[in-house]
Design a protein around this motif. Sequence first.
Motif, PDB file in Angstrom:
ATOM      1  N   ASN A  39      30.719  40.827  39.219  1.00  0.00           N
ATOM      2  CA  ASN A  39      31.665  39.900  38.599  1.00  0.00           C
ATOM      3  C   ASN A  39      32.515  39.235  39.675  1.00  0.00           C
ATOM      4  OD1 ASN A  39      34.190  38.940  37.484  1.00  0.00           O
ATOM      5  ND2 ASN A  39      33.581  39.943  35.587  1.00  0.00           N
ATOM      6  N   PRO A  40      32.510  37.889  39.759  1.00  0.00           N
ATOM      7  CA  PRO A  40      33.256  37.195  40.814  1.00  0.00           C
ATOM      8  C   PRO A  40      34.773  37.435  40.759  1.00  0.00           C
ATOM      9  CG  PRO A  40      31.930  35.641  39.536  1.00  0.00           C
ATOM     10  CD  PRO A  40      31.741  36.979  38.925  1.00  0.00           C
ATOM     11  N   GLU A  41      35.314  37.584  39.551  1.00  0.00           N
ATOM     12  CA  GLU A  41      36.751  37.830  39.440  1.00  0.00           C
ATOM     13  C   GLU A  41      37.114  39.206  39.990  1.00  0.00           C
ATOM     14  OE1 GLU A  41      37.355  37.194  35.286  1.00  0.00           O
ATOM     15  OE2 GLU A  41      37.443  35.022  35.508  1.00  0.00           O
ATOM     16  N   LEU A  42      36.255  40.196  39.733  1.00  0.00           N
ATOM     17  CA  LEU A  42      36.496  41.538  40.263  1.00  0.00           C
ATOM     18  C   LEU A  42      36.356  41.533  41.777  1.00  0.00           C
ATOM     19  CD1 LEU A  42      37.124  44.501  39.846  1.00  0.00           C
ATOM     20  CD2 LEU A  42      34.696  44.890  39.419  1.00  0.00           C
ATOM     21  N   GLN A  43      35.401  40.786  42.304  1.00  0.00           N
ATOM     22  CA  GLN A  43      35.235  40.703  43.756  1.00  0.00           C
ATOM     23  C   GLN A  43      36.459  40.060  44.387  1.00  0.00           C
ATOM     24  OE1 GLN A  43      31.641  39.823  45.607  1.00  0.00           O
ATOM     25  NE2 GLN A  43      30.524  41.226  44.302  1.00  0.00           N
ATOM     26  N   GLN A  44      36.981  39.041  43.731  1.00  0.00           N
ATOM     27  CA  GLN A  44      38.184  38.391  44.243  1.00  0.00           C
ATOM     28  C   GLN A  44      39.362  39.364  44.222  1.00  0.00           C
ATOM     29  OE1 GLN A  44      39.395  34.995  41.940  1.00  0.00           O
ATOM     30  NE2 GLN A  44      40.514  34.090  43.653  1.00  0.00           N
ATOM     31  N   PHE A  45      39.471  40.156  43.156  1.00  0.00           N
ATOM     32  CA  PHE A  45      40.537  41.156  43.069  1.00  0.00           C
ATOM     33  C   PHE A  45      40.374  42.207  44.166  1.00  0.00           C
ATOM     34  CE2 PHE A  45      42.008  45.271  41.210  1.00  0.00           C
ATOM     35  CZ  PHE A  45      43.369  44.996  41.233  1.00  0.00           C
ATOM     36  N   ALA A  46      39.147  42.662  44.402  1.00  0.00           N
ATOM     37  CA  ALA A  46      38.893  43.680  45.428  1.00  0.00           C
ATOM     38  C   ALA A  46      39.193  43.154  46.826  1.00  0.00           C
ATOM     39  CB  ALA A  46      37.450  44.164  45.349  1.00  0.00           C
ATOM     40  N   LYS A  50      46.572  42.873  48.595  1.00  0.00           N
ATOM     41  CA  LYS A  50      47.607  43.599  47.847  1.00  0.00           C
ATOM     42  C   LYS A  50      47.018  44.637  46.898  1.00  0.00           C
ATOM     43  CE  LYS A  50      51.011  39.909  48.075  1.00  0.00           C
ATOM     44  NZ  LYS A  50      51.876  38.986  47.307  1.00  0.00           N
ATOM     45  N   ALA A  51      45.742  44.526  46.584  1.00  0.00           N
ATOM     46  CA  ALA A  51      45.091  45.470  45.683  1.00  0.00           C
ATOM     47  C   ALA A  51      44.661  46.706  46.469  1.00  0.00           C
ATOM     48  CB  ALA A  51      43.884  44.827  45.030  1.00  0.00           C
ATOM     49  N   THR A  52      45.020  47.873  45.957  1.00  0.00           N
ATOM     50  CA  THR A  52      44.636  49.118  46.617  1.00  0.00           C
ATOM     51  C   THR A  52      43.246  49.549  46.149  1.00  0.00           C
ATOM     52  OG1 THR A  52      45.582  50.533  44.897  1.00  0.00           O
ATOM     53  CG2 THR A  52      47.059  49.853  46.710  1.00  0.00           C
ATOM     54  N   VAL A  59      39.914  49.762  37.825  1.00  0.00           N
ATOM     55  CA  VAL A  59      39.350  48.632  37.073  1.00  0.00           C
ATOM     56  C   VAL A  59      37.863  48.862  36.823  1.00  0.00           C
ATOM     57  CG1 VAL A  59      38.809  46.165  37.170  1.00  0.00           C
ATOM     58  CG2 VAL A  59      41.074  46.975  37.850  1.00  0.00           C
ATOM     59  N   VAL A  60      37.143  49.307  37.837  1.00  0.00           N
ATOM     60  CA  VAL A  60      35.706  49.564  37.689  1.00  0.00           C
ATOM     61  C   VAL A  60      35.482  50.686  36.678  1.00  0.00           C
ATOM     62  CG1 VAL A  60      33.614  50.370  38.863  1.00  0.00           C
ATOM     63  CG2 VAL A  60      35.094  48.694  39.968  1.00  0.00           C
TER      64      VAL A  60
END
Length: 176
Positions: A39-46, A50-52, A59-60
């Motif tokens: 998922n591109p949005e999850l990749q962007q979040f990862a 700032k995301a640990t 999330v996963v």
Amino acid sequence: MAELATIARPYAEALFKASSSDVAGTSAWLEQIAAIAANPELQQFADNPKATAEQVVGVVAGAFGAPLAAPAQNFLSALLENGRFSVLPEIAKQFRALANAKSGSSDAVVYSAFPIEAAALANVSAALEKRFGRKLQVSVRQEPELIGGIRVVVGDEVLDTSVKARLEQMKVALAA
């Protein structure tokens, strides 16, 4: 993308060696997590600084729908710590190739214009295994533009018995 394959190879091999006692179980959770990670949005979040790693694993795990097994959490954490989360789909692909090589089988994708019932799929699988001379891990994808029939892809081999392919053949014959 040779670079992704090069990065993914050591992770896939290490995971394969570590899971030699339960390749099927590892393959199951790895396939699901890889589908989530695509998922591109999850990749962007990862990729967000700032995301640990714990947040991304959370999330996963939420998308997974069940608690992640300890090996899955550890593997995911290792990928996140090394900045390799985006490579997870390629790791799953190479892991599947290693598992297939060990079992002497291959992946086969059957493209069909319509859904295939389980009994018909079993007959198709048996015929394809005889045709290709090896055990196949069959998955089905729907492609309405085939009109009818099926197209089978096993590695770099293609068997196309679809109506669309036959119409193309007739078009070429009539134009000649």
